[in-house]
Design a protein around this motif. Structure first.
Motif, PDB file in Angstrom:
ATOM      1  N   ALA A 196      40.576  35.369  50.317  1.00  0.00           N
ATOM      2  CA  ALA A 196      39.149  35.483  50.624  1.00  0.00           C
ATOM      3  C   ALA A 196      38.447  34.129  50.564  1.00  0.00           C
ATOM      4  O   ALA A 196      37.604  33.810  51.412  1.00  0.00           O
ATOM      5  N   ARG A 197      38.782  33.320  49.565  1.00  0.00           N
ATOM      6  CA  ARG A 197      38.062  32.059  49.356  1.00  0.00           C
ATOM      7  C   ARG A 197      38.627  30.899  50.162  1.00  0.00           C
ATOM      8  O   ARG A 197      37.876  30.040  50.654  1.00  0.00           O
ATOM      9  N   ARG A 198      39.952  30.832  50.288  1.00  0.00           N
ATOM     10  CA  ARG A 198      40.582  29.645  50.878  1.00  0.00           C
ATOM     11  C   ARG A 198      41.020  29.828  52.325  1.00  0.00           C
ATOM     12  O   ARG A 198      41.307  28.851  53.005  1.00  0.00           O
ATOM     13  N   GLN A 199      41.141  31.092  52.756  1.00  0.00           N
ATOM     14  CA  GLN A 199      41.612  31.388  54.105  1.00  0.00           C
ATOM     15  C   GLN A 199      42.875  30.584  54.435  1.00  0.00           C
ATOM     16  O   GLN A 199      42.886  29.765  55.371  1.00  0.00           O
ATOM     17  N   GLU A 233      45.389  26.928  41.731  1.00  0.00           N
ATOM     18  CA  GLU A 233      45.434  28.380  41.906  1.00  0.00           C
ATOM     19  C   GLU A 233      46.812  28.828  42.375  1.00  0.00           C
ATOM     20  O   GLU A 233      47.374  29.816  41.872  1.00  0.00           O
ATOM     21  N   ARG A 261      41.945  37.003  46.038  1.00  0.00           N
ATOM     22  CA  ARG A 261      40.864  36.021  45.861  1.00  0.00           C
ATOM     23  C   ARG A 261      41.156  34.740  46.643  1.00  0.00           C
ATOM     24  O   ARG A 261      40.260  34.153  47.260  1.00  0.00           O
TER      25      ARG A 261
END
Length: 244
Positions: free
Chosen positions: A77-80, A17, A74
């Motif tokens: 939000a997902r991986r912090q 990502e 994203r």
């Protein structure tokens, strides 16, 4: 950006990502650089067709900015993410914003290409060529430094803006002389002045990107600090805090 000293995450998807976002940023930067190059050429040649193509191409730049921002949100939000990862994502978000604004400058330059300049008044826009080429080179260099997060190159590029400022001031004096000598040139001079100011702002945008490189590498916000103080702080070892 593959040479960046980033963490090797347990999640291969996280690595993918981050790599994808970095690739998108460089694609956006390359597109903006081409847009700017084409806009300068269109202005010098008074090529309305090329100018319209550049104006239409600004939509792609805008879409890329939105796409990159959404991808960054994203990841947050997902991986912090923390430490260098978080700084990288923040630097990317801010850099894409600057690139989008440089794309807007290309649009403004093309509006100049659509103006009616007689052969007699063409020197008004020819005088902008050197300034435009210098701005393009500065953008190219800062994108290269951003790809490698090279702080030494970023410092050098940061100071290039002083040359652009001096060149801009010289052009303003030249254009004002045209206007005083022949009031009939006032409309064209005002158009050229507006265009020159837009090009000069590219140097400021590139400086901002340099500051984002400083932020990523050093973990400190360098905005609103004068150049001498920035160099003093960059030469010190009083940061980075790798936990931030």
């Amino acid at each position: 950006m593959d040479n960046l000293n980033l963490h090797n995450h347990i999640s291969g998807q996280f690595n993918a990502e981050l790599a994808h976002i970095r690739t998108q940023v460089m694609s956006m930067g390359g597109l903006v650089e081409q847009q700017l190059t084409d806009a300068i050429t269109a202005m010098l040649n008074q090529d309305s067709q090329q100018a319209l193509r550049v104006i239409d191409g600004d939509k792609e730049v805008n879409l890329l900015e939105v796409s990159i921002d959404e991808a960054c949100v994203r990841i947050i939000a997902r991986r912090q993410p923390a430490a260098g990862d978080l700084r990288l994502i923040m630097a990317i978000i801010k850099t894409t914003s600057e690139l989008e604004r440089i794309g807007d400058v290309a649009d403004k330059i093309c509006r100049t290409a659509l103006e009616s300049f007689t052969q007699q008044h063409r020197p008004l826009i020819v005088s902008l060529e050197s300034l435009g080429r210098h701005a393009i080179q500065m953008l190219h260099d800062v994108l290269d430094a951003f790809a490698r997060m090279d702080i030494e190159d970023a410092i050098r590029i940061y100071h290039e803006d002083q040359k652009i400022d001096r060149e801009y001031e010289s052009i303003v004096r030249e254009l004002m002389t045209y206007m005083m000598e022949d009031p009939r040139t006032i409309p064209n001079v005002l158009t050229a002045l507006f265009c020159a100011r837009s090009i000069e702002r590219i140097g400021d945008r590139c400086q901002n990107i340099c500051e984002f490189i400083f932020y990523f590498v050093k973990g400190h916000d360098f905005r609103h600090i004068n150049g001498d103080e920035i160099e003093r702080r960059l030469s010190g070892n009083d940061f980075v805090d790798n936990n931030y």
